[in-house]
Scaffold this active site. Structure first.
Site, PDB file in Angstrom:
ATOM      1  N   SER A  38       0.800  -1.386   0.266  1.00 23.93           N
ATOM      2  CA  SER A  38      -0.185  -0.042  -0.192  1.00 23.93           C
ATOM      3  C   SER A  38       0.972   1.393   0.090  1.00 23.93           C
ATOM      4  O   SER A  38       1.432   1.923   0.702  1.00 23.93           O
ATOM      5  CB  SER A  38      -0.702  -0.162   1.367  1.00 23.93           C
ATOM      6  OG  SER A  38      -1.649   1.359   1.783  1.00 23.93           O
ATOM      7  N   LYS A  69      -0.574  -1.023  -4.369  1.00 22.09           N
ATOM      8  CA  LYS A  69      -2.583   0.188  -4.288  1.00 22.09           C
ATOM      9  C   LYS A  69      -2.166   1.110  -3.680  1.00 22.09           C
ATOM     10  O   LYS A  69      -0.451   2.060  -3.190  1.00 22.09           O
ATOM     11  CB  LYS A  69      -2.663  -1.210  -2.853  1.00 22.09           C
ATOM     12  CG  LYS A  69      -3.585   0.014  -2.092  1.00 22.09           C
ATOM     13  CD  LYS A  69      -4.481  -1.170  -0.842  1.00 22.09           C
ATOM     14  CE  LYS A  69      -4.640  -0.315   0.543  1.00 22.09           C
ATOM     15  NZ  LYS A  69      -5.546  -0.970   1.052  1.00 22.09           N
ATOM     16  N   LYS A 120      -2.941   5.016  -2.424  1.00 19.00           N
ATOM     17  CA  LYS A 120      -3.957   5.631  -2.228  1.00 19.00           C
ATOM     18  C   LYS A 120      -4.303   7.482  -2.881  1.00 19.00           C
ATOM     19  O   LYS A 120      -3.293   7.529  -3.413  1.00 19.00           O
ATOM     20  CB  LYS A 120      -2.764   6.685  -0.495  1.00 19.00           C
ATOM     21  CG  LYS A 120      -2.745   5.413   0.088  1.00 19.00           C
ATOM     22  CD  LYS A 120      -3.897   4.938   1.219  1.00 19.00           C
ATOM     23  CE  LYS A 120      -4.096   3.812   2.294  1.00 19.00           C
ATOM     24  NZ  LYS A 120      -5.416   3.028   2.290  1.00 19.00           N
ATOM     25  N   ASP A 167      -7.041   2.958  -3.026  1.00 18.84           N
ATOM     26  CA  ASP A 167      -7.660   3.210  -1.869  1.00 18.84           C
ATOM     27  C   ASP A 167      -8.029   4.161  -1.712  1.00 18.84           C
ATOM     28  O   ASP A 167      -7.363   5.597  -1.250  1.00 18.84           O
ATOM     29  CB  ASP A 167      -7.089   2.674  -0.396  1.00 18.84           C
ATOM     30  CG  ASP A 167      -7.464   2.775   0.639  1.00 18.84           C
ATOM     31  OD1 ASP A 167      -8.868   2.536   0.178  1.00 18.84           O
ATOM     32  OD2 ASP A 167      -7.251   1.079   1.203  1.00 18.84           O
ATOM     33  N   GLU A 221     -11.230   0.221  -3.789  1.00 15.17           N
ATOM     34  CA  GLU A 221     -11.401   0.594  -2.376  1.00 15.17           C
ATOM     35  C   GLU A 221     -11.961   1.591  -1.845  1.00 15.17           C
ATOM     36  O   GLU A 221     -11.767   2.604  -1.391  1.00 15.17           O
ATOM     37  CB  GLU A 221     -10.212  -0.153  -1.173  1.00 15.17           C
ATOM     38  CG  GLU A 221      -9.776  -0.558  -0.174  1.00 15.17           C
ATOM     39  CD  GLU A 221      -8.424  -1.233   0.470  1.00 15.17           C
ATOM     40  OE1 GLU A 221      -7.735  -1.515  -0.305  1.00 15.17           O
ATOM     41  OE2 GLU A 221      -8.812  -1.257   1.567  1.00 15.17           O
ATOM     42  N   ASP A 258     -13.438  -1.688   2.565  1.00 13.48           N
ATOM     43  CA  ASP A 258     -12.401  -2.060   3.771  1.00 13.48           C
ATOM     44  C   ASP A 258     -13.341  -1.255   5.093  1.00 13.48           C
ATOM     45  O   ASP A 258     -13.770  -1.902   5.676  1.00 13.48           O
ATOM     46  CB  ASP A 258     -11.609  -0.815   3.593  1.00 13.48           C
ATOM     47  CG  ASP A 258     -10.753  -0.694   4.971  1.00 13.48           C
ATOM     48  OD1 ASP A 258     -10.977  -1.300   5.531  1.00 13.48           O
ATOM     49  OD2 ASP A 258      -9.375  -0.857   4.972  1.00 13.48           O
ATOM     50  N   LYS A 300      -9.901  -6.838   8.006  1.00  7.40           N
ATOM     51  CA  LYS A 300      -8.890  -7.220   9.278  1.00  7.40           C
ATOM     52  C   LYS A 300      -9.427  -7.298   9.903  1.00  7.40           C
ATOM     53  O   LYS A 300     -10.291  -7.309  10.309  1.00  7.40           O
ATOM     54  CB  LYS A 300      -8.597  -5.326   8.749  1.00  7.40           C
ATOM     55  CG  LYS A 300      -8.395  -4.246   7.456  1.00  7.40           C
ATOM     56  CD  LYS A 300      -7.664  -2.629   8.289  1.00  7.40           C
ATOM     57  CE  LYS A 300      -7.375  -2.647   6.615  1.00  7.40           C
ATOM     58  NZ  LYS A 300      -7.557  -1.242   6.532  1.00  7.40           N
ATOM     59  N   GLY A 357      -4.383  -4.565   5.927  1.00  7.83           N
ATOM     60  CA  GLY A 357      -2.402  -4.363   6.647  1.00  7.83           C
ATOM     61  C   GLY A 357      -3.164  -2.521   7.584  1.00  7.83           C
ATOM     62  O   GLY A 357      -4.226  -1.909   6.531  1.00  7.83           O
TER      63      GLY A 357
HETATM   64  O1  OSB Z   1      -7.066   1.676   4.470  1.00  7.34           O
HETATM   65  O2  OSB Z   1      -5.736   0.062   4.476  1.00  7.34           O
HETATM   66  C1  OSB Z   1      -6.351   1.196   4.710  1.00  7.34           C
HETATM   67  C2  OSB Z   1      -3.532   1.725   6.636  1.00  7.34           C
HETATM   68  C3  OSB Z   1      -3.418   2.371   7.866  1.00  7.34           C
HETATM   69  C4  OSB Z   1      -5.160   3.074   8.120  1.00  7.34           C
HETATM   70  C5  OSB Z   1      -5.929   2.201   6.743  1.00  7.34           C
HETATM   71  C6  OSB Z   1      -5.401   1.543   5.770  1.00  7.34           C
HETATM   72  C7  OSB Z   1      -4.080   1.272   5.431  1.00  7.34           C
HETATM   73  C8  OSB Z   1      -2.941   0.838   4.550  1.00  7.34           C
HETATM   74  C9  OSB Z   1      -1.536   0.614   5.290  1.00  7.34           C
HETATM   75  O3  OSB Z   1      -3.499   0.968   3.770  1.00  7.34           O
HETATM   76  C10 OSB Z   1      -1.318  -0.833   5.046  1.00  7.34           C
HETATM   77  C11 OSB Z   1      -0.490  -1.422   4.758  1.00  7.34           C
HETATM   78  O4  OSB Z   1       0.451  -1.136   5.004  1.00  7.34           O
HETATM   79  O5  OSB Z   1      -0.034  -1.793   6.729  1.00  7.34           O
HETATM   80 MG    MG Z   2      -8.419   0.588   3.345  1.00  7.34          MG
END
Ligand code: OSB
Ligand code: MG
Length: 369
Positions: free
Chosen positions: A135, A161, A163, A188, A213, A238, A262, A290
């Site tokens: 991510s 992925k 953001k 995402d 996402e 999510d 998660k 994650g």
């Molecule tokens: O939306 O997946 C998410 C991190 C913190 C809060 C929400 C998210 C995330 C990540 C990081 O996308 C995922 C990771 O690498 O742990």
């Molecule tokens: Mg997410």
């Protein structure tokens, strides 16, 4: 397993690089650890809440209060035959899934150690290697994003992925797609859009994305079902999915085609398994998300990801992507093929570095039976 004591610790762990999403930026990750003692065995888990209630309604400090005042008293001095029974004790508590998951998952670690089996096999998993994606934080320019993607792809990661948020979407997506026409690519939004953005979101269909996402509200399912009818790219939920009923509602309404599971957000391994089994049965691809976990939360994610139904690469990646030093040994490594090999020793399968944890602890509280 009799619950003798629960120790909460807050650690401050500095991320190697700041992580920015549509809801904010994190430089230092407060990590809330649960150390649970039962019949001379210690189990570890992580409460994956963020520092402030900007991802879901939970936060580290709220979870601490909920564990102290409500959850710990429900299990201290009590016995559970299996870790999966833990949630029955919490049945009267509404919400607070991440807080619950911290206690339940520590008991899963203990149960696996007592039975002398790796956690993943106790959960019913079978894969000995799990596929990994990354991510990527929001970046200041598409060029910066391309640099980051190049590093991760050459490390072997199977899926990227990125953001996104309004104003930082199409230019970034198209920059990556131009250079990498064939990679598995997803985006995402962490709830940064509204249904009024449907026309913009439909433009994402040109980029063969694996998924988008959580485009809409963090607590919505219905509006996502309306959006899904207007775009081809599969929506992955999510934030909106906290338990099996949410997953069922989302699938029956056609609100998503993929689910991100998660462990914290859904309340622990038992609830995650409910959703995983449902997705498998419904042919809905799932994957493990994650939360910028320390090695302890990461180890739980790895075990969960071995179950059937986790068919897409997750956001579970190497310790070294986040931390200069992790609190487990060995650290989580990723193979050049973009996989993590699942440890085979009993319990979590990693050694917990107790001394390092003590050194980094900024707050601690022990609850005893
Ligand atoms: O939306 O997946 C998410 C991190 C913190 C809060 C929400 C998210 C995330 C990540 C990081 O996308 C995922 C990771 O690498 O742990
Ligand atoms: Mg997410």
């Amino acid at each position: 397993m009799r619950v003798e004591s629960i120790t909460l610790r807050k650690l401050k762990m500095r991320l190697k690089a700041p992580f920015e999403t549509s809801f904010g930026i994190t430089h230092v990750r407060p990590v809330l650890l649960v150390e649970l003692r039962s019949d001379g065995v210690t189990g570890w888990a992580e409460v994956t809440a963020t520092e402030s209630p900007f991802y879901t309604s939970e936060s580290i400090d709220i979870a601490w209060l909920v564990i102290r005042e409500y959850l710990a008293p429900l299990v201290l001095g009590k016995s559970v035959a299996t870790a999966s029974e833990t949630r029955c004790h919490f049945a009267a508590i509404r919400g607070h899934e991440m807080a619950r998951a911290g206690i339940e998952n520590a008991l899963w670690d203990i149960e696996a150690q007592r039975r002398g089996v790796p956690l993943y096999s106790l959960l019913g998993g079978s894969q000995s290697e799990i596929p990994c994606g990354v991510s990527l934080s929001l970046q200041s320019t598409p060029e910066k994003l391309l640099e980051k993607a190049a590093i991760e792809l050459s490390a072997g990661y199977q899926r990227i992925k990125i953001k996104i948020k309004p104003g930082k979407d199409l230019a970034y997506i198209s920059a990556i797609r131009k250079v990498y026409p064939d990679i598995q690519l997803s985006v995402d939004a962490n709830s940064a859009y509204t249904l009024d953005h449907a026309e913009l979101l439909r433009k994402f269909d040109d980029f063969n994305l694996l998924m988008i996402e959580q485009p809409l509200c963090w607590d919505d399912i219905y509006l996502h079902s309306r959006l899904q009818k207007q775009i081809q790219t599969r929506i992955c939920l999510d934030e909106s999915i906290h338990h099996l009923r949410h997953a069922q509602t989302a699938i029956e309404l056609g609100a998503c085609g993929i689910i991100n599971i998660k462990l914290g957000r859904v309340g622990g391994h038992s609830s995650a398994r409910d959703i995983q089994a449902y997705c498998l049965n419904q042919n809905i691809p799932a994957w493990c998300g994650g939360m910028l976990e320390s090695g302890i939360g990461r180890a739980h994610n790895i075990a969960a990801s071995t179950l059937p139904g986790y068919v897409l690469p997750g956001d579970v990646s190497a310790s070294q992507r986040y931390w200069a030093e992790d609190i487990i040994e060995p650290e989580v490594h990723v193979t050049p093929q973009g996989t993590i090999r699942v440890p085979q020793s009993p319990g979590l399968g990693y050694h917990v570095r107790h001394e390092l944890i003590e050194r980094w602890t900024v707050e601690k509280e022990i609850f005893r039976a």
